[in-house]
Design an enzyme around this catalytic site. Structure first.
Site, short mmCIF file in Angstrom:
data_model
loop_
_atom_site.label_atom_id
_atom_site.label_comp_id
_atom_site.label_asym_id
_atom_site.label_seq_id
_atom_site.Cartn_x
_atom_site.Cartn_y
_atom_site.Cartn_z
N GLY A 8 0.75 -1.25 0.06
CA GLY A 8 -0.07 0.19 -0.14
C GLY A 8 0.72 1.19 -0.12
N GLY A 10 2.37 2.16 -2.43
CA GLY A 10 2.61 3.06 -3.87
C GLY A 10 3.52 2.45 -4.83
N LYS A 11 3.84 1.29 -4.63
CA LYS A 11 4.83 0.72 -5.78
C LYS A 11 4.11 0.54 -7.17
CE LYS A 11 5.35 -3.13 -3.44
NZ LYS A 11 4.52 -2.68 -1.92
N SER A 12 3.07 -0.06 -7.25
CA SER A 12 2.20 -0.29 -8.38
C SER A 12 1.75 1.00 -8.90
CB SER A 12 0.86 -1.33 -8.05
OG SER A 12 1.35 -2.38 -7.44
N TYR A 13 1.49 1.82 -8.02
CA TYR A 13 0.96 3.07 -8.49
C TYR A 13 1.95 3.89 -9.20
CZ TYR A 13 -0.95 7.82 -8.46
OH TYR A 13 -1.73 9.00 -8.90
N ASP A 41 7.93 -4.92 -10.16
CA ASP A 41 7.16 -4.35 -8.95
C ASP A 41 7.28 -5.51 -7.83
OD1 ASP A 41 5.29 -3.39 -7.35
OD2 ASP A 41 3.68 -3.28 -8.67
N GLY A 47 4.96 -6.61 -1.34
CA GLY A 47 4.89 -5.61 0.04
C GLY A 47 6.11 -6.18 0.71
N1 LIG Z 1 1.57 8.78 -5.32
C1 LIG Z 1 0.29 8.37 -5.10
N2 LIG Z 1 -0.80 9.34 -5.15
C2 LIG Z 1 -1.93 9.03 -5.26
N3 LIG Z 1 -2.59 7.63 -4.83
C3 LIG Z 1 -1.42 6.85 -4.49
C4 LIG Z 1 0.00 7.23 -4.59
N4 LIG Z 1 0.58 5.98 -4.35
C5 LIG Z 1 -0.31 5.24 -4.22
N5 LIG Z 1 -1.45 5.50 -4.14
C6 LIG Z 1 -2.87 4.79 -3.79
O1 LIG Z 1 -2.57 3.88 -2.61
C7 LIG Z 1 -3.03 2.74 -2.77
C8 LIG Z 1 -2.04 1.68 -2.75
O2 LIG Z 1 -0.91 1.86 -3.73
P1 LIG Z 1 -0.29 0.75 -4.44
O3 LIG Z 1 -1.41 -0.32 -5.04
O4 LIG Z 1 0.60 1.21 -5.71
O5 LIG Z 1 0.47 0.18 -3.50
P2 LIG Z 1 1.43 -1.19 -3.33
O6 LIG Z 1 2.67 -0.69 -2.86
O7 LIG Z 1 1.86 -1.52 -4.84
O8 LIG Z 1 0.67 -2.27 -2.69
P3 LIG Z 1 1.01 -3.74 -2.95
O9 LIG Z 1 2.43 -3.90 -2.09
O10 LIG Z 1 -0.25 -4.11 -1.82
O11 LIG Z 1 0.79 -4.21 -4.18
C9 LIG Z 1 -3.69 2.66 -4.12
O12 LIG Z 1 -5.00 3.11 -3.94
C10 LIG Z 1 -3.07 3.94 -4.91
O13 LIG Z 1 -3.96 4.46 -6.00
#
Ligand SMILES: Nc1ncnc2c1ncn2[C@@H]1O[C@H](COP(=O)(O)OP(=O)(O)OP(=O)(O)O)[C@@H](O)[C@H]1O
Length: 686
Positions: free
Chosen positions: A165, A167-170, A322, A325
């Site tokens: 959560g 923001g890696k995938s984002y 990616d 977590g």
């Molecule tokens: N820079 C950002 N700006 C706006 N929203 C963000 C940003 N980074 C992350 N988010 C939001 O936060 C939430 C989690 O982000 P994300 O899925 O990218 O996390 P993650 O690290 O990939 O999680 P996981 O390890 O569970 O896959 C999503 O709803 C995403 O839209």
């Protein structure tokens, strides 16, 4: 004395007091990560610094030695974090520095400020601030340099690391990664789609000079098992885990991973979306550990130049990763229970930590446990070898995740000490030519410099004795290097011509085979249609035997007219290498004429010739049973079905070879039939 204020990027700007700021330099040979985890309480502030990122080109400019580049991105607080009572923003940013300021009532066991330095820090907390880092900024800062490296022929890798959560995938893919509109959106697209778009833009710009090929593959690793995200879902093997093997020269590779050649950004984007969808489906179908799988999108770029320029062929591989977590790994290295848990949940991530620790130590002959996990085995070159690698660590600004955030930041800091040595991927010969060229350029520049200096003052005395002999040396060396370059280029051209000729020969052979098989396929199709139309009236075997028999090489215009004459009279005329066979399908009589006895020129009218022939009764061939022939034919038609539509991949030649083999089998069954003497009339099951 007050330190210059931290960027006013957070609502509660703090001013750090230099008096209480104690600086630690991360030792060059960093101690294992576990030793860095707890910050000594005796220091009020901790400043964790890693060596300045070095990027040093070797003298040949073919190799680049550089630190793993590390950037950190801070995402905005989410609703859950905002709703936690007492949660606050603990991150301050000052250019390339992050300062973590734990709340005074922190339960995390640390109340001191922590300072970390990185190559880039992206503050994406408050969109209304001018300091806000957009998706595009991230791409321009870390994506574009990777793309530049890839076009130079270097391998490149970017991996996103951080807790679930964060923001890696984002950052890597963007918002709503299964939607075309978002993947293509100027605001929301992540690094990967932007990278791909720019890749095709550049490829387009270079296409007049280079032939560029782009191939992609996409897979995920969950619980040490690899799944192809671009496999055809219709195939039952689509979710079968794939294996990794080690190639003696090319290193580790995934057996049976599909790789797709793409010709446009749209094509590539569709693969990206397909893979993202498959990932999403898999995560909901299998488990709820979406954040526990690593995804790797790999792009292979091939660039080749035309013959007249020997700058030749380069191949580079870009891996956009990616990672899963990291929250469970956070403190695992100093807590055995947690470590065990980490191993079960994600061996790859744990091993990644160990590899980073080992690489960060920079000891000679240091053992790095790449093979302990699938991820590190596959990313071996990216982590400690031939690749220019970047890491993007993502964190939340909230105090609720303080431990995880500190863990991520320390991990990222340590990764920054890793030094990779990247090479341009090209053949040794191409490399030699390029190095010689560079040497020629260098010597020419030197000579020019001396010449310029001596021309400024025409009196040759201005050049000292030493300098004059240096000029002479340079001249000799230049001539030698130029002649070596000339030789190397000649050899290259010769080698190129040879391989091109071989290729053309093979191509011509393949074309011949293809044409032969295609004609057989056509014939069989026609024969099949006839049989289907009148299954019991046609003696299919005989007709087929006729069309499948090899045509005589002595075929001439005269023979053609003779064949035409036979056909006008309703006769079937076939040749093999030494015999002409004429058959009357109505009376079932046939005549055989040895070709060396045939002198058609004698006859003005072929009808007379035909009448004079010795006609024999056709006895029915036996030998192969009906079941055998039907089954052979079914095999053939099954394979023929697969041939539609023919495409140009390697499987085609394999398929043709199979068709050919089956046809040969069928032909020999047929010939046996002819030798024995009973007619088999059969209905073909299709
Ligand atoms: N820079 C950002 N700006 C706006 N929203 C963000 C940003 N980074 C992350 N988010 C939001 O936060 C939430 C989690 O982000 P994300 O899925 O990218 O996390 P993650 O690290 O990939 O999680 P996981 O390890 O569970 O896959 C999503 O709803 C995403 O839209």
């Amino acid at each position: 004395m007050a330190l210059s204020p931290v960027k006013s990027c957070t609502p509660r700007t703090r001013v750090l007091s230099a008096a209480i700021l104690t600086q630690f330099s991360t030792p060059k040979a960093a101690k294992p990560l576990a030793n860095h985890i707890s910050t000594p309480e005796c220091f009020s502030n901790v400043f964790l610094e890693t060596p300045k990122g070095k990027r040093r080109a070797s003298k040949e400019k073919c190799d680049e030695e550089c630190n793993l580049r590390v950037s950190v991105r801070i995402r905005p607080m989410n609703l859950t974090e905002l709703n936690v009572v007492g949660s606050e923003d603990v991150i301050r940013v000052k250019e390339k520095q992050i300062i973590v300021c734990p709340p005074k009532n922190s339960h995390s066991g640390t109340s001191v400020d922590h300072t970390f330095n990185y190559d880039h820090v992206f503050w994406s907390v408050d969109e209304s601030s001018p300091l806000f880092a957009k998706q595009e900024d991230i791409f321009l800062t870390i994506g574009v340099p990777l793309l530049n490296s890839a076009f130079k022929g270097f391998n490149a890798c970017l991996f996103a690391y951080g807790q679930t959560g964060s923001g890696k995938s984002y950052s890597m893919m963007g918002r709503n990664i299964c939607e075309v509109s978002d993947i293509d959106s100027q605001d929301f697209a992540g690094i990967t789609p932007r990278f791909c778009k720019e890749l095709f833009k550049r490829a387009g710009e270079l296409q007049s000079e280079y032939t560029i090929s782009i191939e992609v593959s996409y897979f995920e690793i969950y619980n040490e098992k690899i799944h192809d995200l671009l496999a055809n879902p219709a195939q039952s093997s689509a979710r079968v885990p794939l294996k990794v093997r080690e190639h003696p020269t090319l290193g580790p590779y995934i057996v049976d991973l599909t790789s797709h050649t793409v010709k446009s950004y749209t094509e590539l984007r569709d693969f990206l979306i397909l893979g993202n969808k498959n990932r999403a489906v898999a995560s909901t179908a299998m488990n709820d550990f979406s954040s526990r799988s690593h995804s790797i999108f790999a792009i292979e770029i091939g660039q080749s130049k035309s013959l007249d320029d020997t700058d030749s062929c380069r191949r580079s591989k870009v891996s956009l990763v990616d990672l899963a977590g990291s929250e469970r790994l956070g403190t695992s290295l100093n807590n055995e229970e947690r470590m065990k848990q980490g191993v079960c949940i994600n061996k790859s991530l744990l091993t990644l930590g160990k590899c980073i620790s080992a690489l960060a130590e920079q000891k000679k002959n240091q053992f790095v446990p790449y093979r302990d996990s699938v991820l590190t085995w596959l990313l071996r070159e990216s982590l400690g070898g031939n690749s220019l690698t970047s890491m993007l660590a993502t964190i939340s600004p909230s105090s609720t995740h303080l431990d995880e955030t500190l863990s991520t930041l320390r991990y990222a800091c340590q990764a920054r000490t890793i030094v990779n040595r990247a090479r341009i991927n090209e053949s040794p010969h191409d490399r030699l030519i390029r190095e010689l060229r560079l040497e020629v350029e260098r010597l020419k520049a030197l000579r020019k410099d001396y010449e310029r200096r001596s021309s400024l003052s025409p009196q040759s005395e201005t050049l000292s004795f030493n300098e004059s002999s240096e000029v002479d040396d340079i001249k000799v060396k230049l001539v030698e290097t130029e002649s070596k370059l000339f030789e190397a280029q000649q050899m290259w051209e010769q080698r190129f011509m040879e391989s091109r000729q071989n290729q053309l020969k093979e191509l011509a052979e393949a074309e011949k085979c293809k044409a032969e098989l295609e004609s057989k396929v056509r014939i069989l199709r026609t024969a099949n249609q006839q049989v289907s139309l009148s299954p019991y009236k046609t003696n299919f075997l005989e007709e087929l035997e006729g069309v499948l028999t090899y045509e005589s090489e002595c075929e001439s215009d005269l023979l053609d007219s003779f064949k035409q004459c036979c056909s006008d009279q309703g006769l079937i005329c076939t040749f093999n290498s030494d015999t002409l066979k004429i058959m009357d399908p109505v009376t079932r009589k046939y005549a055989l004429v040895p070709l060396n006895n045939l002198n058609l020129q004698k006859y003005e009218n072929f009808s007379d010739y035909l009448k004079g022939l010795k006609w024999m009764n056709n006895s029915a061939p036996k030998g192969a049973t009906k079941a055998e022939i039907v089954s052979s034919m079914n095999d053939i038609f099954k394979i023929l079905g697969n041939l539609q539509p023919p495409d140009e991949d390697n499987n085609l030649s394999l398929l043709y070879a199979r068709v050919n083999k089956t046809l040969q089998k069928f032909e020999s069954a047929l010939l046996n039939n002819v030798k024995s003497s009973k007619t088999v009339t059969f209905h073909l099951d299709t």
